[in-house]
Design a protein around this motif. Structure first.
Motif, PDB file in Angstrom:
ATOM      1  N   UNK A   1       0.874  -1.176   0.000  1.00 18.79           N
ATOM      2  CA  UNK A   1       0.000   0.000   0.000  1.00 18.79           C
ATOM      3  C   UNK A   1       0.912   1.226   0.000  1.00 18.79           C
ATOM      4  N   UNK A   2       0.337   2.392   0.179  1.00 22.36           N
ATOM      5  CA  UNK A   2       1.131   3.621   0.078  1.00 22.36           C
ATOM      6  C   UNK A   2       1.944   3.918   1.342  1.00 22.36           C
TER       7      UNK A   2
ATOM      8  N   UNK B   1       9.459  -3.981  -3.339  1.00 27.16           N
ATOM      9  CA  UNK B   1       8.980  -5.359  -3.290  1.00 27.16           C
ATOM     10  C   UNK B   1       8.882  -5.970  -4.669  1.00 27.16           C
ATOM     11  N   UNK B   2       9.423  -7.174  -4.805  1.00 27.43           N
ATOM     12  CA  UNK B   2       9.251  -7.946  -6.034  1.00 27.43           C
ATOM     13  C   UNK B   2       7.995  -8.828  -5.933  1.00 27.43           C
TER      14      UNK B   2
ATOM     15  N   UNK C   1       7.932  -6.155   1.279  1.00 32.79           N
ATOM     16  CA  UNK C   1       9.157  -6.871   1.631  1.00 32.79           C
ATOM     17  C   UNK C   1      10.020  -5.931   2.472  1.00 32.79           C
ATOM     18  N   UNK C   2      10.720  -6.532   3.439  1.00 35.75           N
ATOM     19  CA  UNK C   2      11.584  -5.768   4.337  1.00 35.75           C
ATOM     20  C   UNK C   2      13.011  -6.287   4.243  1.00 35.75           C
ATOM     21  N   UNK C   3      13.966  -5.410   4.572  1.00 30.11           N
ATOM     22  CA  UNK C   3      15.395  -5.750   4.495  1.00 30.11           C
ATOM     23  C   UNK C   3      15.773  -6.838   5.487  1.00 30.11           C
TER      24      UNK C   3
END
Length: 135
Positions: A21-22, A31-32, A38-40
């Motif tokens: 989302x924003x 994010x792929x 997705x997070x680091x």
């Protein structure tokens, strides 16, 4: 290390399966995954869950597990009743008891319980705690 045998939420370092989302969270990466953030690192994924629950509390007065999970996991895509029961049982907190959003132990248990429901396996508590410590 990419382990495709891991549940999607864990592969994405997004143990709460937060949809794209924003909103942009600390530690979020491009994010792929077409549907989910997705997070680091896993800790950032847990931090995002804590932040969202805190916003639920502050902005919508959602102050129980039942109210929080009711918003987090709506009936149209989840078995919300089972989700609430699983988190309540895991955390050892009755579903309708008021939550103290600043209580570290309470919140860590709740978020670990949510991660277990979302991913079908126990959360790594060191990651959950690391997420809390990033707040």
């Amino acid at each position: 290390m990419r382990n495709n045998n891991l549940p999607r939420g864990l592969r994405n370092n997004n143990p709460g399966n937060i949809r794209r989302n924003s909103d942009v969270f600390q530690g979020e990466k491009t994010s792929s995954d077409r549907e989910f953030k997705q997070f680091k690192m896993m800790a950032y994924g847990y931090r995002a869950i804590f932040k969202i629950l805190s916003n639920y509390y502050r902005n919508y007065k959602l102050d129980t597990i039942r109210k929080m999970i009711g918003r987090w996991a709506p009936e149209n895509e989840n078995n919300t009743k089972a989700y609430i029961k699983a988190v309540s049982d895991y955390a050892g907190i009755p579903a309708d008891d008021p939550i103290n959003i600043n209580d570290r132990e309470q919140m860590i248990r709740i978020v670990a319980g949510m991660s277990k429901v979302e991913n079908g396996r126990e959360a790594d508590m060191s990651d959950v705690i690391a997420g809390w410590n990033l707040l």
